[in-house]
Structure formats: structure tokens, C-alpha cells
Write a protein that holds these residues in place. Structure first.
Motif, PDB file in Angstrom:
ATOM      1  N   THR A  45      13.232  17.183  11.227  1.00 25.29           N
ATOM      2  CA  THR A  45      14.684  16.973  11.195  1.00 25.29           C
ATOM      3  C   THR A  45      15.415  18.315  11.290  1.00 25.29           C
ATOM      4  O   THR A  45      16.422  18.438  11.998  1.00 25.29           O
ATOM      5  N   GLN A  90      17.204   9.332  11.700  1.00 26.04           N
ATOM      6  CA  GLN A  90      16.063   8.722  11.042  1.00 26.04           C
ATOM      7  C   GLN A  90      16.467   7.422  10.332  1.00 26.04           C
ATOM      8  O   GLN A  90      15.736   6.456  10.327  1.00 26.04           O
ATOM      9  N   ASP A 166      15.319  11.152  15.969  1.00 27.91           N
ATOM     10  CA  ASP A 166      14.559  11.563  14.786  1.00 27.91           C
ATOM     11  C   ASP A 166      13.848  10.361  14.172  1.00 27.91           C
ATOM     12  O   ASP A 166      14.484   9.509  13.550  1.00 27.91           O
ATOM     13  N   GLU A 167      12.565  10.302  14.339  1.00 29.03           N
ATOM     14  CA  GLU A 167      11.738   9.199  13.829  1.00 29.03           C
ATOM     15  C   GLU A 167      12.390   7.830  14.047  1.00 29.03           C
ATOM     16  O   GLU A 167      12.546   7.062  13.096  1.00 29.03           O
TER      17      GLU A 167
HETATM   18 MG   LIG Z   1      12.962  14.074   8.937  1.00 30.82          MG
END
Ligand SMILES: [Mg+2]
Ligand SMILES: Nc1ncnc2c1ncn2[C@@H]1O[C@H](COP(=O)(O)OP(=O)(O)OP(=O)(O)O)[C@@H](O)[C@H]1O
Length: 222
Positions: A45, A90, A166-167
Motif C-alpha cells: 500500500t 484495499q 490495492d489487493e
Molecule cells: Mg496494504
């Protein structure tokens, strides 16, 4: 040979006594689909925040579109974020009080696009990606996978050159992950949007042009 769209040179970043990035380098060319894998806490991140101009590095050079961005003013950075970079975070970040349509048109509203054009653009995108049925619904009525797909559409509504994801698959099931990844892959290929995607999954099959492992504060190509 296309120019580098993103260039990170010797990036260092610490939070307090935690040294997260330690001389990280990365070159990304237009049309790349970069996957960065790394365990929780590795700094994924942090890396995306630096590329997306949400955090400055302590040391090192960030170049976007062949321009050194270290010295841009806050306004200039906001403008790069608004027009050139799309984020998929995320955790879901749709606004609960707005419908899907309103959520997606938000970046256009901030950019000053008038209401009719905004609606046209959002409907066109939802139709193109087969998500028209969701337009009038509120985020809380959507599944996790649907929310992430909406977040992707919002991330591309301003025609950004770069998407930072992000993820994006971390909180959804396998089937939804596959849908989401194929959506990103289409956006990468059909719209020539450059993508950096992170994941903690070391094995998940992804349509990457290049893969890296983020470990000990640097990227190692796999
Ligand atoms: Mg992260
Ligand atoms: N704002 C902050 N203040 C203090 N420490 C931070 C901050 N942001 C991140 N860290 C620390 O920096 C390290 C890297 O965090 P980061 O969020 O980049 O990891 P990550 O790879 O994204 O992890 P995850 O997969 O769990 O999301 C962690 O040790 C984290 O605790």
C-alpha cells in the motif's frame, strides 16, 4: 520502445522506526500490467500511495509521464490524481448514500463535467461492461464482488492512464476474483490502461506482463 510511464528510482520510506521501502526501483511502460506480491506489512500500500502521489517518499525520485513529480505543488498533484490515475483501494470505498451511478460519476463531477455528459458517460461504461442493472442501486445492496467491479468502473471514468489496484481481490471469493481480474485485463488491453495490482497471494494466476515480489523493502522480479 515506449517511454516509461512510471519510474521510481531509489525510493526510501519509513514510518517512525519502521523502514518500509529501502531503495526500491521500478520502471513501468505504457500498457504494462504489473503485479506486486508481498506478505502483509511488506509495503504494498505504501508503494501504491507513493506512485499515486498520496504520500511523498523520504528519499528517491518519482517520475510520472516523464516528469519528476517530487516538486509538484499540492494542486498539481491533485490534478494528476484526478485526471491520470485511478485508484481501487484495499477496502471498499463507495459512498453509501450515493447510488452506483452517482458514485461512478463523482470524479467527473469533481472535474466539472456537466450532468448530462456525466450520465451519458457512466451509462455507456456500465453498458459496455454489462453492469447496467446496478446503476440505481446503493452500495449496501451489492455483493462484495459487485462493489469491487463498480469501484473499477469509477476508477476508469476519467480515462486515466494508470490504475492502481490495492489487493482488489482480497475480500471477495474466487469466482468474483476471476470476474474482477478479467475486467481489469480487458481495461488493460482494450483501453491501454497501465495497471499496478498488489496481492498477498503468492500463487494466484494473474494476467501480468511482469511480476514482482516486494520483500525487504525492494522489488525482485519473478
Ligand atoms: Mg496494504
Ligand atoms: N501511516 C502509518 N503510520 C505508521 N506505520 C505505518 C503507516 N502506514 C503503514 N505503516 C507500516 O508500514 C508497513 C507497511 O505497511 P503497508 O500498509 O504498506 O503494507 P502492505 O504490504 O500494504 O500490507 P497489507 O497486505 O496488510 O495491506 C507496516 O509495518 C505498517 O504497519
Amino acid at each position: 520502445m515506449p517511454d516509461n510511464l512510471i519510474e521510481l528510482v531509489d525510493i526510501w520510506k519509513a514510518y517512525g522506526s519502521t523502514q518500509v521501502l529501502k531503495g526500491l526501483c521500478l520502471n513501468v511502460r505504457e500498457g504494462d500490467f504489473i503485479v506486486v506480491r508481498g506478505r502483509s506489512g511488506a509495503g504494498k500500500t505504501t508503494l501504491l500511495k507513493i506512485v499515486g502521489l498520496l504520500e511523498p517518499p523520504d528519499r528517491g525520485i518519482v517520475r510520472l509521464f516523464n516528469q519528476n513529480v517530487n516538486d509538484l505543488s499540492d494542486d498539481e498533484k491533485s490534478s494528476v490524481r484526478l485526471y491520470k490515475v485511478g485508484f481501487i483501494f484495499q477496502f471498499f470505498n463507495l459512498i453509501p448514500k450515493l447510488t452506483v451511478l452517482e458514485n461512478i460519476e463523482l470524479p467527473l463531477a469533481i472535474a466539472g463535467v456537466d450532468r448530462r455528459q456525466r450520465r451519458e458517460r457512466v451509462y455507456q461504461l456500465l453498458k459496455y461492461f454489462g453492469l447496467l442493472d446496478l446503476a440505481e442501486r446503493f452500495p449496501e445492496t451489492l455483493s462484495g464482488g459487485e462493489r469491487q467491479r463498480v469501484a473499477i468502473i469509477r476508477a476508469i471514468v476519467n480515462n486515466p492512464k494508470i490504475i492502481l489496484a490495492d489487493e482488489p481481490t482480497s475480500s471477495i471469493d474466487n469466482e468474483n476474483s476471476e470476474l474482477l481480474i478479467s475486467l481489469l485485463s480487458r481495461i488493460n488491453k482494450e483501453r491501454i490502461v497501465t495497471i499496478i495490482l498488489t496481492t498477498t497471494d503468492l500463487y494466484e494466476k494473474l494476467p501480468a506482463t511482469r511480476e514482482y515480489l516486494l520483500k525487504d523493502g525492494v522489488l525482485k522480479q519473478k
